[in-house]
Design a protein around this motif. Structure first.
Motif, mmCIF file in Angstrom:
data_model
loop_
_atom_site.group_PDB
_atom_site.id
_atom_site.type_symbol
_atom_site.label_atom_id
_atom_site.label_comp_id
_atom_site.label_asym_id
_atom_site.label_seq_id
_atom_site.Cartn_x
_atom_site.Cartn_y
_atom_site.Cartn_z
ATOM 1 N N TYR A 248 0.800 -1.173 -0.075
ATOM 2 C CA TYR A 248 -0.027 0.038 0.024
ATOM 3 C C TYR A 248 0.504 1.155 -0.008
ATOM 4 O O TYR A 248 0.540 2.335 -0.164
ATOM 5 N N ARG A 249 2.289 1.158 0.274
ATOM 6 C CA ARG A 249 3.023 2.430 0.496
ATOM 7 C C ARG A 249 3.467 2.559 -1.014
ATOM 8 O O ARG A 249 3.768 4.013 -1.217
ATOM 9 N N THR A 250 3.498 1.799 -2.162
ATOM 10 C CA THR A 250 4.059 1.899 -3.452
ATOM 11 C C THR A 250 3.295 1.680 -4.358
ATOM 12 O O THR A 250 3.476 2.120 -5.724
ATOM 13 N N GLU A 251 2.034 1.075 -4.268
ATOM 14 C CA GLU A 251 1.230 0.520 -5.190
ATOM 15 C C GLU A 251 -0.136 1.150 -5.068
ATOM 16 O O GLU A 251 -0.633 1.073 -3.968
ATOM 17 N N ASP A 252 -1.137 1.247 -6.152
ATOM 18 C CA ASP A 252 -2.598 1.499 -5.993
ATOM 19 C C ASP A 252 -3.407 -0.090 -5.813
ATOM 20 O O ASP A 252 -3.326 -0.588 -6.666
ATOM 21 N N PHE A 253 -4.007 -0.194 -4.729
ATOM 22 C CA PHE A 253 -4.726 -1.312 -4.636
ATOM 23 C C PHE A 253 -5.620 -1.366 -5.799
ATOM 24 O O PHE A 253 -6.058 -2.739 -6.298
ATOM 25 N N VAL A 254 -6.490 -0.489 -6.040
ATOM 26 C CA VAL A 254 -7.435 -0.522 -7.088
ATOM 27 C C VAL A 254 -6.955 -0.982 -8.240
ATOM 28 O O VAL A 254 -7.660 -2.062 -8.907
ATOM 29 N N GLU A 255 -6.004 -0.427 -8.896
ATOM 30 C CA GLU A 255 -5.356 -0.807 -10.160
ATOM 31 C C GLU A 255 -4.746 -2.334 -9.992
ATOM 32 O O GLU A 255 -5.129 -3.181 -11.042
ATOM 33 N N VAL A 256 -3.926 -2.834 -9.092
ATOM 34 C CA VAL A 256 -3.702 -4.076 -8.942
ATOM 35 C C VAL A 256 -4.632 -5.324 -8.761
ATOM 36 O O VAL A 256 -4.501 -6.184 -9.591
ATOM 37 N N VAL A 257 -5.552 -4.865 -8.100
ATOM 38 C CA VAL A 257 -6.669 -5.865 -7.798
ATOM 39 C C VAL A 257 -7.411 -5.923 -9.177
ATOM 40 O O VAL A 257 -7.864 -7.054 -9.600
ATOM 41 N N ARG A 258 -7.961 -4.913 -9.652
ATOM 42 C CA ARG A 258 -8.539 -5.002 -11.042
ATOM 43 C C ARG A 258 -7.864 -5.775 -12.156
ATOM 44 O O ARG A 258 -8.360 -6.647 -12.688
ATOM 45 N N LYS A 259 -6.518 -5.368 -12.049
ATOM 46 C CA LYS A 259 -5.820 -6.213 -13.279
ATOM 47 C C LYS A 259 -5.619 -7.649 -12.917
ATOM 48 O O LYS A 259 -5.832 -8.378 -13.713
ATOM 49 N N GLY A 260 -5.201 -8.151 -11.619
ATOM 50 C CA GLY A 260 -5.581 -9.333 -10.887
ATOM 51 C C GLY A 260 -6.522 -10.260 -11.128
ATOM 52 O O GLY A 260 -6.748 -11.323 -11.157
ATOM 53 N N THR A 261 -7.634 -9.365 -11.401
ATOM 54 C CA THR A 261 -8.959 -10.014 -11.540
ATOM 55 C C THR A 261 -9.742 -10.015 -13.060
ATOM 56 O O THR A 261 -11.033 -10.156 -13.330
ATOM 57 N N GLY A 262 -8.995 -9.612 -13.898
ATOM 58 C CA GLY A 262 -9.401 -9.323 -15.200
ATOM 59 C C GLY A 262 -10.406 -8.203 -15.293
ATOM 60 O O GLY A 262 -11.344 -8.316 -15.727
ATOM 61 N N ASP A 263 -10.090 -7.321 -14.800
ATOM 62 C CA ASP A 263 -11.032 -6.022 -14.532
ATOM 63 C C ASP A 263 -12.402 -6.176 -13.489
ATOM 64 O O ASP A 263 -13.076 -5.328 -13.549
ATOM 65 N N ARG A 264 -12.313 -7.480 -13.160
ATOM 66 C CA ARG A 264 -13.860 -7.660 -12.209
ATOM 67 C C ARG A 264 -13.743 -6.802 -10.794
ATOM 68 O O ARG A 264 -14.890 -6.590 -10.618
ATOM 69 N N GLY A 265 -12.670 -6.909 -10.084
ATOM 70 C CA GLY A 265 -12.608 -6.275 -8.844
ATOM 71 C C GLY A 265 -12.817 -7.215 -7.841
ATOM 72 O O GLY A 265 -12.856 -8.588 -8.080
ATOM 73 N N ALA A 266 -13.049 -7.037 -6.609
ATOM 74 C CA ALA A 266 -13.284 -7.819 -5.157
ATOM 75 C C ALA A 266 -14.771 -7.771 -4.968
ATOM 76 O O ALA A 266 -15.550 -6.989 -4.797
ATOM 77 N N ASP A 267 -15.017 -9.090 -4.603
ATOM 78 C CA ASP A 267 -16.451 -9.179 -4.233
ATOM 79 C C ASP A 267 -16.721 -8.874 -2.899
ATOM 80 O O ASP A 267 -17.874 -8.294 -2.486
ATOM 81 N N VAL A 268 -15.789 -9.035 -1.929
ATOM 82 C CA VAL A 268 -15.956 -8.612 -0.617
ATOM 83 C C VAL A 268 -14.590 -7.925 -0.260
ATOM 84 O O VAL A 268 -13.359 -8.592 -0.689
ATOM 85 N N VAL A 269 -14.683 -6.809 0.402
ATOM 86 C CA VAL A 269 -13.535 -6.130 1.043
ATOM 87 C C VAL A 269 -13.441 -5.986 2.501
ATOM 88 O O VAL A 269 -14.460 -5.521 2.882
ATOM 89 N N LEU A 270 -12.550 -6.368 3.285
ATOM 90 C CA LEU A 270 -12.664 -6.273 4.646
ATOM 91 C C LEU A 270 -11.682 -5.095 4.925
ATOM 92 O O LEU A 270 -10.481 -5.225 4.710
ATOM 93 N N ASP A 271 -12.253 -4.056 5.468
ATOM 94 C CA ASP A 271 -11.343 -2.751 5.530
ATOM 95 C C ASP A 271 -11.036 -2.338 6.899
ATOM 96 O O ASP A 271 -11.782 -2.395 7.957
ATOM 97 N N ASN A 272 -9.879 -1.862 6.979
ATOM 98 C CA ASN A 272 -9.301 -1.385 8.499
ATOM 99 C C ASN A 272 -9.065 0.063 8.518
ATOM 100 O O ASN A 272 -8.649 0.736 9.312
ATOM 101 N N MET A 273 -9.077 0.679 7.176
ATOM 102 C CA MET A 273 -8.898 1.978 7.303
ATOM 103 C C MET A 273 -9.966 3.043 7.043
ATOM 104 O O MET A 273 -9.621 4.172 7.460
#
Ligand SMILES: NC(=O)c1ccc[n+]([C@@H]2O[C@H](COP(=O)([O-])OP(=O)(O)OC[C@H]3O[C@@H](n4cnc5c(N)ncnc54)[C@H](OP(=O)(O)O)[C@@H]3O)[C@@H](O)[C@H]2O)c1
Length: 330
Positions: A191-216
């Motif tokens: 999270y210090r050097t990368e954008d999680f939206v970009e990386v997760v989208r890329k890693g899921t064929g642009d689908r995104g995450a079904d569930v996000v567990l958030d601490n922030m």
């Protein structure tokens, strides 16, 4: 008994090992002789004076413990003196003795030692109640866990995998990201050097995450909604990045997305979604996953409870992988 007391709200130096009156079990409660407790992020807030215990709860820090039942109050079934247990607490774990509603007791899972078991109840109940009971995470879905290397995170990654989900994480150190991969995360974002939206989208064929567990909380709210897949569910459990945020509701509408926010400590013991029901579900569904080794406790370090101040300093410094256990009786 002796317990860690907060001299006055402040830094880790305000924690003192001092005498306190012994607690006594009432109706539906048991008295536990504490073997170990564990540090939770909420303890740091309570120490600073920002997170008072719910009405009626012990003022002593400690949201979980392990130990041996010393006495059983009236109207308690299924538990007896001498049973080794671990327990979800509303407070009171940093002490030699604690009173616990019997509905919040769990047996020590098979294959886990009594000291290590102290770090299980809070993460197990938080992760199960949010991922399963609230967000309905199911096989084949993608789960994004923020703070994947922390106490909650390391457990959530494993539960996600055990449920057959594909897991993505964020963490702030290479060691933390590596540990998350070992635990089963397929997508690991610094999270210090990368954008999680970009990386997760890329890693899921642009689908995104079904569930996000958030601490922030606020800091990630907009980007968390952005990373959600169609029909996605965002569960906010921590507010490390602030409490206030603005959102274009249109972004939820078009995705048919849901946002939940939950707290475990302030829930009642009884009733639907109360602590008793969560603990019962954890015992039934999650304890077998621990017994089979599919989900394992991850411990950063174990310290004597008298060094609770040092344990708080370690957690505050960041980069902790898993739980910090405080040993009360070795
Ligand atoms: N609502 C509830 O009922 C409930 C119950 C239990 C816990 N919680 C909350 O859940 C959260 C985790 O608790 P915990 O006990 O696991 O605490 P923890 O072990 O201290 O973990 C906190 C995590 O936050 C991560 N972090 C810090 N900055 C971040 C950022 N910008 N993006 C993503 N992650 C970041 C840290 O990652 P690095 O160390 O890798 O930097 C660390 O792993 C806390 O906010 C806690 O209050 C809520």
């Amino acid at each position: 008994m002796q317990a860690i007391v907060i001299r006055e709200p402040g830094g880790p130096e305000v924690l003192r090992w001092a005498p306190l009156p012994d607690p006594k079990p009432g109706k539906g409660e048991v008295l536990v002789e504490v073997t170990a407790t564990a540090v939770n992020r909420a303890d740091l807030l309570q120490r600073k004076g920002f997170y008072p215990p719910p009405p009626g709860a012990s003022k002593v820090l400690g949201l979980e413990c392990s130990g041996t039942i010393m006495a059983v109050g009236p109207e308690v079934g299924g538990w007896k003196v001498g049973n080794q247990v671990c327990a979800l607490l509303a407070g009171g774990g940093y002490a030699e003795r604690v009173v616990v509603p019997a509905a919040q007791l769990l047996p020590v899972p098979q294959g886990v030692d009594l000291v290590t078991a102290a770090g299980l109840p809070e993460v197990a109940c938080t992760v199960w109640s949010n991922l399963v009971m609230k967000a309905g995470l199911s096989e084949g879905e993608t789960l994004l866990v923020h703070g994947g290397a922390g106490g909650i995170g390391t457990f959530a990654v494993q539960v996600g995998r055990a449920l057959g989900a594909r897991v993505a994480v964020t963490a702030g150190t290479d060691t933390g990201l590596e540990r998350c991969r070992e635990l089963g995360a397929e997508i690991a974002v610094n999270y210090r050097t990368e954008d999680f939206v970009e990386v997760v989208r890329k890693g899921t064929g642009d689908r995104g995450a079904d569930v996000v567990l958030d601490n922030m909380g606020a800091a990630y709210f907009e980007r968390n909604v952005e990373v959600l897949a169609q029909d996605g569910r965002l569960v906010v459990i921590g507010l490390q990045g602030g409490v206030k945020s603005e959102l274009n509701l249109g972004s939820l509408l078009t995705k048919r997305a849901s946002v939940f926010a939950t707290a475990l400590r302030s829930r009642p013991v009884e009733g639907r979604n109360g602590k008793g029901e969560i603990v019962a579900q954890v015992r039934k569904h999650l304890w077998p996953l621990i017994a089979s080794g599919q989900v394992q406790p991850v411990v950063h370090t174990k310290l004597p409870v008298k060094d609770a101040g040092d344990a708080h300093r370690i957690l505050e410094a960041g980069g902790v992988i898993g739980k910090i256990i405080l040993v009360v009786r070795s």
